[in-house]
Design a protein around this motif. Structure first.
Motif, mmCIF file in Angstrom:
data_model
loop_
_atom_site.group_PDB
_atom_site.id
_atom_site.type_symbol
_atom_site.label_atom_id
_atom_site.label_comp_id
_atom_site.label_asym_id
_atom_site.label_seq_id
_atom_site.Cartn_x
_atom_site.Cartn_y
_atom_site.Cartn_z
ATOM 1 N N ALA A 45 -93.377 -101.929 -86.682
ATOM 2 C CA ALA A 45 -94.813 -101.629 -86.736
ATOM 3 C C ALA A 45 -95.257 -100.874 -85.479
ATOM 4 C CB ALA A 45 -95.616 -102.915 -86.899
ATOM 5 N N LEU A 46 -94.762 -101.285 -84.321
ATOM 6 C CA LEU A 46 -95.092 -100.574 -83.077
ATOM 7 C C LEU A 46 -94.564 -99.138 -83.119
ATOM 8 C CD1 LEU A 46 -94.403 -103.231 -80.304
ATOM 9 C CD2 LEU A 46 -96.615 -102.302 -80.994
ATOM 10 N N TYR A 47 -93.347 -98.979 -83.609
ATOM 11 C CA TYR A 47 -92.744 -97.645 -83.677
ATOM 12 C C TYR A 47 -93.499 -96.741 -84.662
ATOM 13 C CZ TYR A 47 -89.356 -93.898 -83.782
ATOM 14 O OH TYR A 47 -88.766 -92.662 -83.692
ATOM 15 N N ALA A 48 -94.022 -97.315 -85.724
ATOM 16 C CA ALA A 48 -94.756 -96.533 -86.724
ATOM 17 C C ALA A 48 -96.086 -96.015 -86.185
ATOM 18 C CB ALA A 48 -94.992 -97.385 -87.968
ATOM 19 N N SER A 49 -96.685 -96.740 -85.245
ATOM 20 C CA SER A 49 -97.982 -96.331 -84.707
ATOM 21 C C SER A 49 -97.897 -94.924 -84.123
ATOM 22 C CB SER A 49 -98.442 -97.316 -83.630
ATOM 23 O OG SER A 49 -99.682 -96.911 -83.094
ATOM 24 N N GLY A 50 -98.802 -94.074 -84.582
ATOM 25 C CA GLY A 50 -98.834 -92.696 -84.109
ATOM 26 C C GLY A 50 -97.834 -91.799 -84.801
ATOM 27 N N ARG A 51 -97.014 -92.378 -85.647
ATOM 28 C CA ARG A 51 -96.045 -91.594 -86.402
ATOM 29 C C ARG A 51 -96.417 -91.651 -87.883
ATOM 30 N NH1 ARG A 51 -93.131 -93.999 -82.198
ATOM 31 N NH2 ARG A 51 -92.030 -92.489 -80.878
ATOM 32 N N THR A 52 -96.125 -92.776 -88.515
ATOM 33 C CA THR A 52 -96.440 -92.920 -89.937
ATOM 34 C C THR A 52 -97.636 -93.829 -90.163
ATOM 35 O OG1 THR A 52 -94.862 -94.747 -90.138
ATOM 36 C CG2 THR A 52 -94.045 -92.518 -90.612
ATOM 37 N N ALA A 53 -98.183 -94.394 -89.106
ATOM 38 C CA ALA A 53 -99.369 -95.246 -89.172
ATOM 39 C C ALA A 53 -100.417 -94.703 -88.197
ATOM 40 C CB ALA A 53 -99.002 -96.692 -88.818
ATOM 41 N N PRO A 54 -101.690 -94.994 -88.445
ATOM 42 C CA PRO A 54 -102.729 -94.518 -87.528
ATOM 43 C C PRO A 54 -102.550 -95.092 -86.130
ATOM 44 C CG PRO A 54 -103.695 -95.499 -89.512
ATOM 45 C CD PRO A 54 -102.218 -95.753 -89.560
ATOM 46 N N GLY A 55 -103.061 -94.377 -85.149
ATOM 47 C CA GLY A 55 -103.033 -94.839 -83.766
ATOM 48 C C GLY A 55 -102.223 -93.916 -82.890
ATOM 49 N N ARG A 56 -102.065 -94.347 -81.647
ATOM 50 C CA ARG A 56 -101.277 -93.556 -80.699
ATOM 51 C C ARG A 56 -99.850 -94.081 -80.658
ATOM 52 N NH1 ARG A 56 -100.758 -96.015 -75.671
ATOM 53 N NH2 ARG A 56 -101.932 -97.924 -75.450
ATOM 54 N N ILE A 57 -98.932 -93.285 -80.168
ATOM 55 C CA ILE A 57 -97.540 -93.719 -80.035
ATOM 56 C C ILE A 57 -97.479 -94.809 -78.967
ATOM 57 C CG2 ILE A 57 -95.243 -93.004 -79.271
ATOM 58 C CD1 ILE A 57 -95.703 -90.372 -80.741
ATOM 59 N N LEU A 58 -96.887 -95.941 -79.345
ATOM 60 C CA LEU A 58 -96.832 -97.103 -78.465
ATOM 61 C C LEU A 58 -95.450 -97.356 -77.884
ATOM 62 C CD1 LEU A 58 -98.983 -99.514 -80.654
ATOM 63 C CD2 LEU A 58 -99.713 -98.233 -78.622
ATOM 64 N N THR A 59 -94.408 -96.864 -78.551
ATOM 65 C CA THR A 59 -93.050 -97.111 -78.085
ATOM 66 C C THR A 59 -92.141 -95.991 -78.565
ATOM 67 O OG1 THR A 59 -91.209 -98.702 -78.053
ATOM 68 C CG2 THR A 59 -92.443 -98.535 -80.102
ATOM 69 N N ASN A 60 -91.065 -95.796 -77.848
ATOM 70 C CA ASN A 60 -90.030 -94.859 -78.268
ATOM 71 C C ASN A 60 -88.838 -95.590 -78.872
ATOM 72 O OD1 ASN A 60 -91.245 -92.372 -77.457
ATOM 73 N ND2 ASN A 60 -90.894 -92.994 -75.356
ATOM 74 N N ALA A 61 -88.892 -96.923 -78.895
ATOM 75 C CA ALA A 61 -87.769 -97.736 -79.364
ATOM 76 C C ALA A 61 -87.945 -98.120 -80.835
ATOM 77 C CB ALA A 61 -87.637 -98.989 -78.508
ATOM 78 N N LYS A 62 -86.967 -97.747 -81.634
ATOM 79 C CA LYS A 62 -86.929 -98.174 -83.032
ATOM 80 C C LYS A 62 -86.490 -99.643 -83.076
ATOM 81 C CE LYS A 62 -85.741 -93.600 -84.782
ATOM 82 N NZ LYS A 62 -84.732 -92.775 -85.463
ATOM 83 N N PRO A 63 -86.662 -100.293 -84.232
ATOM 84 C CA PRO A 63 -86.197 -101.681 -84.350
ATOM 85 C C PRO A 63 -84.723 -101.801 -83.964
ATOM 86 C CG PRO A 63 -87.510 -101.080 -86.247
ATOM 87 C CD PRO A 63 -87.304 -99.820 -85.452
ATOM 88 N N GLY A 64 -84.432 -102.779 -83.126
ATOM 89 C CA GLY A 64 -83.074 -103.005 -82.647
ATOM 90 C C GLY A 64 -82.745 -102.253 -81.373
ATOM 91 N N GLN A 65 -83.583 -101.312 -80.964
ATOM 92 C CA GLN A 65 -83.336 -100.536 -79.743
ATOM 93 C C GLN A 65 -84.066 -101.100 -78.532
ATOM 94 O OE1 GLN A 65 -84.593 -96.576 -80.908
ATOM 95 N NE2 GLN A 65 -82.527 -96.035 -81.575
ATOM 96 N N SER A 66 -85.029 -101.960 -78.743
ATOM 97 C CA SER A 66 -85.815 -102.519 -77.647
ATOM 98 C C SER A 66 -85.158 -103.785 -77.116
ATOM 99 C CB SER A 66 -87.229 -102.858 -78.129
ATOM 100 O OG SER A 66 -87.938 -103.569 -77.138
ATOM 101 N N LEU A 67 -85.191 -103.958 -75.809
ATOM 102 C CA LEU A 67 -84.673 -105.195 -75.216
ATOM 103 C C LEU A 67 -85.609 -106.378 -75.454
ATOM 104 C CD1 LEU A 67 -83.089 -103.890 -71.889
ATOM 105 C CD2 LEU A 67 -81.961 -104.498 -74.022
ATOM 106 N N HIS A 68 -86.769 -106.131 -76.076
ATOM 107 C CA HIS A 68 -87.642 -107.216 -76.536
ATOM 108 C C HIS A 68 -87.111 -107.802 -77.847
ATOM 109 C CE1 HIS A 68 -91.082 -106.837 -73.795
ATOM 110 N NE2 HIS A 68 -90.974 -105.521 -73.906
ATOM 111 N N ASN A 69 -86.281 -107.058 -78.558
ATOM 112 C CA ASN A 69 -85.741 -107.520 -79.843
ATOM 113 C C ASN A 69 -84.642 -108.547 -79.613
ATOM 114 O OD1 ASN A 69 -85.942 -104.142 -81.171
ATOM 115 N ND2 ASN A 69 -87.528 -105.695 -81.104
#
Length: 130
Positions: A45-69
């Motif tokens: 959902a964070l990755y979609a923001s500003g791309r395929t969902a409304p809003g600004r880009i919040l992250t450059n990490a796709k699912p599984g690429q973030s150390l928060h995952n």
């Protein structure tokens, strides 16, 4: 909703996070850890923001690429924190963000406030070499 629990961090990151908070407190700086573990769906959902969902880009990490995952043990290797004054987050207070970042670095953390370009994030910490 992403976790705020320090217990959701892998042991090396958890220990450094606890040390950052303790050192900050000793220096009169209150720090709120507001994001530790984030599910793959939350990351998507964070990755979609500003791309395929409304809003600004919040992250450059796709699912599984973030150390928060979650890693193989279900733990995160990164966390986000913000300095607080009177119970209010200080998102734009450069002096406090820089102090918090320096304290984190002294605890062995990589502070994303030193990164360049659109990856710079002054509230993000992680362990080096992961």
């Amino acid at each position: 909703m992403a976790s705020r629990l320090v217990s959701d961090l892998a042991t090396p990151v958890r220990n450094a996070c606890i040390e950052l908070c303790a050192q900050a407190r000793a220096q009169g700086l209150d720090v709120l850890v507001y994001c530790t573990l984030r599910s793959l769906d939350e990351q998507a959902a964070l990755y979609a923001s500003g791309r395929t969902a409304p809003g600004r880009i919040l992250t450059n990490a796709k699912p599984g690429q973030s150390l928060h995952n979650p890693d193989g043990q279900g733990k995160a290797w990164a966390f986000d924190a913000v300095p607080m004054i009177g119970g209010k987050p200080q998102w734009a207070n450069s002096e406090l963000l820089n102090r918090m970042g320096a304290i984190g670095e002294s605890c062995g953390l990589v502070w994303a406030g030193r990164w360049r370009g659109n990856l710079r994030e002054r509230v993000h910490f992680q362990i080096s070499g992961v």
